[in-house]
Motif scaffolding. Structure first.
Motif: not given
Length: 292
Positions: A113-117, A132-139
């Motif tokens: 979320i921080l990356f997108l923010f 990477h942000a989407l992958n982090l949310l999934l992980a």
């Protein structure tokens, strides 16, 4: 975004008054974090992305703190003696692995979320960072589900039946909420793969709605956990789950030379437990002995 719910005696760490205060603060902080998270998703639903993301970041940070406390609480309960995990596998697979996995999942989601923010504030698009942000949310959601499953796989042999019922009332909402977040993250990833979105548009409505319902489940589980904590504080350690595989005995023996007061408390608990299960002396037998 789950927290550990355990009825182990090894969670009874430190002085009673300070321990009770820390447990209540921990449980209340988790409930507050779920409320903040739910408010964050509501802001996203109302097309107010920046305040919503700030609230989500605050909630995730609080969840990391809560789970770190859970981890340290159990480690303090066994005097940070890691070899005991070799005698009682549940100590490592649940009491250690669950808060670690939950804290890691919350941290990964926080970073996603921080990356997108950051991209939203600076006003530029970086494709690798979005991926990477989407992958982090999934992980992060995967780690949450892993922790929730481990949390529900606790084995009870001696714990009070009422406490075990309260345990299940905590585990089930946590498991359902973790599943909702994982499903939302998977569907959101598939949606973004079929369309061209950037920045905060990568957090689709599907992810928001699943996040709202998942946060509700976490809130319900958090309230049940507060009730469980209150019930555990009202009982002594004899009705809580002991370490198995000889780990409890080794812990007491290891404390013998270092903490006489703790050892005396263990003996008192053991004597109280034997007094409940044993049969008292017969008055008739005493009379016969005196007459003889």
């Amino acid at each position: 975004m789950v927290k550990l719910a355990s009825a182990r005696e090894c969670r009874m760490y430190g002085p009673r008054r300070g321990r009770n205060r820390a447990e209540y603060i921990n449980a209340a902080l988790y409930v507050f974090a779920t409320i903040v998270q739910l408010c964050g998703f509501v802001f996203l639903l109302l097309n107010e992305p920046e305040p919503g993301l700030v609230l989500l970041l605050i909630a995730l940070g609080l969840v990391v703190v809560v789970n770190v406390h859970d981890l340290l609480a159990h480690l303090a309960g066994i005097d940070y003696w890691f070899p005991l995990m070799g005698f009682d596998p549940q100590l490592g697979l649940v009491e250690f692995a669950v808060p670690f996995a939950q804290a890691l999942g919350a941290l990964l989601t926080f970073l996603g979320i921080l990356f997108l923010f950051i991209q939203s504030i600076k006003g530029y698009v970086e494709y690798k960072l979005e991926k990477h942000a989407l992958n982090l949310l999934l992980a992060g959601s995967i780690f949450w589900l892993f922790g929730a499953i481990n949390n529900a796989c606790q084995i009870y042999e001696r714990a009070n039946g009422h406490v075990q019922i309260l345990q299940e009332s905590v585990h089930i909402p946590f498991l359902m909420g973790s599943c909702l977040f994982l499903v939302g993250a998977i569907l959101n990833s598939h949606e973004q793969a079929r369309s061209i979105h950037h920045g905060l548009e990568l957090l689709g409505w599907t992810w928001v709605w699943f996040g709202i319902f998942g946060s509700m489940m976490f809130f319900i589980g958090g309230l049940a956990n507060v009730v469980k904590i209150f019930k555990m504080q009202q009982m002594d350690g004899t009705r809580l789950e002991k370490l198995r595989g000889g780990a409890q005995e080794r812990l007491v023996q290891g404390r013998e030379g270092r903490s006489p007061l703790i050892l005396e408390e263990e003996r008192r608990r053991r004597g109280a437990e034997e007094g409940r299960s044993g049969v008292g002396p017969s008055p008739y037998k005493d009379v016969l002995v005196r007459d003889a």
